[in-house]
Scaffold this motif. Sequence first.
Motif, mmCIF file in Angstrom:
data_model
loop_
_atom_site.group_PDB
_atom_site.id
_atom_site.type_symbol
_atom_site.label_atom_id
_atom_site.label_comp_id
_atom_site.label_asym_id
_atom_site.label_seq_id
_atom_site.Cartn_x
_atom_site.Cartn_y
_atom_site.Cartn_z
ATOM 1 N N UNK A 95 112.028 129.878 61.893
ATOM 2 C CA UNK A 95 111.611 131.216 61.464
ATOM 3 C C UNK A 95 111.103 131.949 62.694
ATOM 4 N N UNK A 96 111.843 132.962 63.112
ATOM 5 C CA UNK A 96 111.443 133.696 64.300
ATOM 6 C C UNK A 96 110.401 134.757 63.946
ATOM 7 N N UNK A 97 109.699 135.223 64.954
ATOM 8 C CA UNK A 97 108.508 136.042 64.743
ATOM 9 C C UNK A 97 108.834 137.366 64.081
ATOM 10 N N UNK A 98 110.051 137.870 64.291
ATOM 11 C CA UNK A 98 110.484 139.059 63.560
ATOM 12 C C UNK A 98 111.955 138.932 63.193
ATOM 13 N N UNK A 99 112.321 139.642 62.118
ATOM 14 C CA UNK A 99 113.702 139.722 61.649
ATOM 15 C C UNK A 99 114.269 138.379 61.167
#
Length: 351
Positions: free
Chosen positions: A114-118
């Motif tokens: 899970x990346x920090x955005x998008x």
Amino acid sequence: MSETIKAYGTEAAKADLKSMEIERRAPEADDVKIEITYCGVCHSDIHTARNEWGGTKYPVVPGHEIIGKVVEVGKNVSHFKVGDHVGVGCMVDSCQECESCKRDLEQFCENGATFTYNSPNPHIPGTQTYGGYATSIVVDQQFVLHVPENIYKPGAAPLLCAGITTWSPLKHWNVKKGDKVGVVGLGGLGHMGVKFAHALGAQTVMITRSPEKANDAKDLGADAVLISTDKDTMKAHAGSFDFILNTIPVGHDMNPYLSLLKIDATMCLVGAVEPLKPFHGGNIIMGRKRIAGSLIGGIKETQEMLDFCGEHDILSDIEMIDMQNVNEAYDRVVSSDVKYRFVIDMESLKK
């Protein structure tokens, strides 16, 4: 209960970033709530905001070079306390169960980090994650990093992406004292590569097309500068490099750099996430040379990098901006008009 906070983001690929409100979840038992004080501007932020890689979900709030202070911790959190200076990089979660996660390589999570955005937000189904262009963020403790007290906090922000992106391959390929290491490209990534290679004791050579960058490179720690368009000098250095870190962010001709490698040596790409120009197979067959790639680093390795920076007083060279100037900063990044990383003073978002 969730909380509505101030942020800066965009609602379309061709629209400017602007002030908006987003929802952050309430901290759970394993979470750390962080008041964001500084956030770096990465070229990935621009690619995502402008949907240049495809797949952007709007509205998007970029930012994955986050520095802040802990303001709340969940009941199971033992390694952080209120008031700690912490960082959050490119990831905020992973499955923690696959082979990659067990090897501290969460960036290669086989079930998708899970990346920090998008990224799809596992805590709020049907939504995506929002990044660090915001007043606060809530993150699982396993993805929060201790920032050494002795280092300048704004200059630490880009370490969470540009820093670990260049540190990880240097460590993976065991760059050490006495090695001859080339760093191709002097930008946000390249300037950190020069600093790290020098601090690791390598004979560090900045490889660039631009003679005017020579003095800057030497100030950053380069022992020498090699102008890649000077055929005679390139020929003199042929077959002499133990490792080359290639930070060029666009498709390019790799042949000149491959000729510089020793037998069994490696050139690692960290910048060009796009198709590359064809290269001559003989340039790797004749010498058993390797072309490799690397993506950020795991959480354990990122903490090791931050600790190393604390011990050796290594920071990113930055230009501080207010949040309201981020659109101008994006244009300047694209035109390479920054030495070498923008960092947003998040206090300005409260205005």
